[in-house]
Enzyme design. Structure first.
Site, PDB file in Angstrom:
ATOM      1  N   ASP A  14      -2.898  -2.650  -5.127  1.00  0.00           N
ATOM      2  CA  ASP A  14      -1.882  -3.635  -4.746  1.00  0.00           C
ATOM      3  C   ASP A  14      -0.899  -3.891  -5.884  1.00  0.00           C
ATOM      4  O   ASP A  14       0.316  -3.984  -5.665  1.00  0.00           O
ATOM      5  CB  ASP A  14      -2.547  -4.964  -4.375  1.00  0.00           C
ATOM      6  CG  ASP A  14      -3.082  -5.002  -2.956  1.00  0.00           C
ATOM      7  OD1 ASP A  14      -2.777  -4.089  -2.170  1.00  0.00           O
ATOM      8  OD2 ASP A  14      -3.816  -5.964  -2.638  1.00  0.00           O
ATOM      9  N   HIS A  27       0.830  -1.213   0.000  1.00  0.00           N
ATOM     10  CA  HIS A  27       0.000   0.000   0.000  1.00  0.00           C
ATOM     11  C   HIS A  27       0.861   1.259   0.000  1.00  0.00           C
ATOM     12  O   HIS A  27       0.621   2.189  -0.782  1.00  0.00           O
ATOM     13  CB  HIS A  27      -0.936   0.015   1.207  1.00  0.00           C
ATOM     14  CG  HIS A  27      -1.910  -1.108   1.235  1.00  0.00           C
ATOM     15  ND1 HIS A  27      -2.788  -1.299   2.279  1.00  0.00           N
ATOM     16  CD2 HIS A  27      -2.152  -2.113   0.351  1.00  0.00           C
ATOM     17  CE1 HIS A  27      -3.528  -2.372   2.034  1.00  0.00           C
ATOM     18  NE2 HIS A  27      -3.157  -2.882   0.881  1.00  0.00           N
ATOM     19  N   HIS A  76      -8.984  -1.975  -5.310  1.00  0.00           N
ATOM     20  CA  HIS A  76      -7.919  -2.277  -4.354  1.00  0.00           C
ATOM     21  C   HIS A  76      -6.885  -3.219  -4.961  1.00  0.00           C
ATOM     22  O   HIS A  76      -5.678  -3.072  -4.691  1.00  0.00           O
ATOM     23  CB  HIS A  76      -8.475  -2.886  -3.070  1.00  0.00           C
ATOM     24  CG  HIS A  76      -7.399  -3.084  -2.052  1.00  0.00           C
ATOM     25  ND1 HIS A  76      -6.921  -2.044  -1.280  1.00  0.00           N
ATOM     26  CD2 HIS A  76      -6.653  -4.177  -1.719  1.00  0.00           C
ATOM     27  CE1 HIS A  76      -5.939  -2.489  -0.513  1.00  0.00           C
ATOM     28  NE2 HIS A  76      -5.764  -3.783  -0.760  1.00  0.00           N
ATOM     29  N   HIS A  93      -0.371 -11.251  -5.619  1.00  0.00           N
ATOM     30  CA  HIS A  93       0.999 -10.832  -5.313  1.00  0.00           C
ATOM     31  C   HIS A  93       2.055 -11.748  -5.938  1.00  0.00           C
ATOM     32  O   HIS A  93       3.080 -11.268  -6.436  1.00  0.00           O
ATOM     33  CB  HIS A  93       1.205 -10.784  -3.800  1.00  0.00           C
ATOM     34  CG  HIS A  93       0.408  -9.717  -3.118  1.00  0.00           C
ATOM     35  ND1 HIS A  93       0.599  -8.366  -3.358  1.00  0.00           N
ATOM     36  CD2 HIS A  93      -0.579  -9.797  -2.198  1.00  0.00           C
ATOM     37  CE1 HIS A  93      -0.233  -7.675  -2.604  1.00  0.00           C
ATOM     38  NE2 HIS A  93      -0.965  -8.507  -1.906  1.00  0.00           N
TER      39      HIS A  93
END
Length: 295
Positions: free
Chosen positions: A237, A77, A233, A260
């Protein structure tokens, strides 16, 4: 932006780590030209961990960096905000192992940058420009990057009801980021909470810093900040993980249900093959765009 930047003055924030639940304080300080973003563990005699793809250690549920056994977790973030708002060089002093989650979005960090102010150096910014398409795929998930003269994102996500499928496309600029992505909070599902806590995760999570869904909708009293907050969001990320490239990006990233681990794989693929990219200045980019318009 034409020149490298830092913050004008130190700013600080405190909160808890999303996964560790530990109290943590950060200070964001100016750094010299070409320093990049460097985390400084003040609880460990100022041990430094540069925000670089070389130091990626864990990519399950969050992105963590490690150098010589010293960890900084949940970096995405804060790095997302630095990358999108055009902050090239800062020291981030931190007195524990996890960046504070604050309200679960990038918005508090955007406000911190506004409070700190932005200072330009006279060193020309050097961009990482993608020269040819590449992609990474795994089990129906995919992330690709194409050549582009801007930093562009296309993000497609798919989650259980009531979220479903969502998509988003935008050119990443400080203005677009602040208005379209920064407010989007991290999220999860009520029926996953016990399992995640048993894994040692989300010990600092609450409705004050995350959206929690049931099959009926969000448990948060104020609801969602946007219908597609989850997709926004995930784009936030993604930008934070791309920040580990270490230079501002010129390319079109297309993420299809990626997370991720796939973000990290794409970054490693790019940086592992210099034929995929070139390093150019803002002036060189502007000259090419002008020539293309004239021809």
């Amino acid at each position: 932006m034409r020149f490298e930047t830092t913050v004008q003055r130190p700013v600080e924030a405190s909160g808890v780590g999303l996964h560790s639940g530990v109290p943590v304080k950060i200070r964001i300080l100016p750094a010299p030209v070409s320093t990049g973003v460097v985390f400084v563990r003040t609880d460990l005699d100022g041990f430094q961990i540069p925000a670089s793809w070389r130091h990626v250690a864990r990519v399950s549920y969050a992105t963590s960096l490690m150098r010589q056994g010293v960890l900084i977790s949940t970096t995405e973030h804060l790095l997302s905000v630095f990358y999108s708002m055009g902050i090239d060089n800062v020291y981030v002093e931190i007195d524990n192992l996890e960046v504070p989650i604050l309200d679960g979005s990038g918005l508090p960090f955007v406000k911190l940058i506004a409070q700190a102010g932005i200072r330009q150096y006279r060193r020309k910014r050097r961009y990482l420009r993608i020269r040819r398409p590449i992609s990474v795929e795994d089990k129906g998930k995919r992330i690709s990057i194409l050549p582009d003269e801007a930093f562009r994102l296309t993000c497609d996500t798919e989650y259980p009801a009531p979220v479903g499928r969502q998509s988003l496309e935008l050119v990443v600029t400080p203005e677009h980021y602040a208005s379209e992505l920064a407010f989007a909070r991290t999220f999860g599902w009520e029926n996953d909470l016990d399992q995640m806590r048993n894994m040692g995760l989300i010990r600092g999570a609450s409705l004050a810093n995350a959206v929690c869904f049931t099959s009926e909708g969000p448990l948060n009293p104020d609801g969602l900040r946007a219908v597609d907050e989850c997709c926004r969001h995930k784009a936030l990320d993604l930008i934070g993980d791309l920040a580990l490239l270490g230079r501002p990006l010129l390319g079109h990233v297309i993420a299809e249900r990626a997370g991720h681990a796939m973000h990290a794989a794409l970054v490693a693929r790019i940086m592992g093959d210099p034929s995929i990219y070139e390093i150019i200045t803002f002036d060189q980019l502007a000259s090419r765009v002008t020539q293309a318009l004239v021809s």
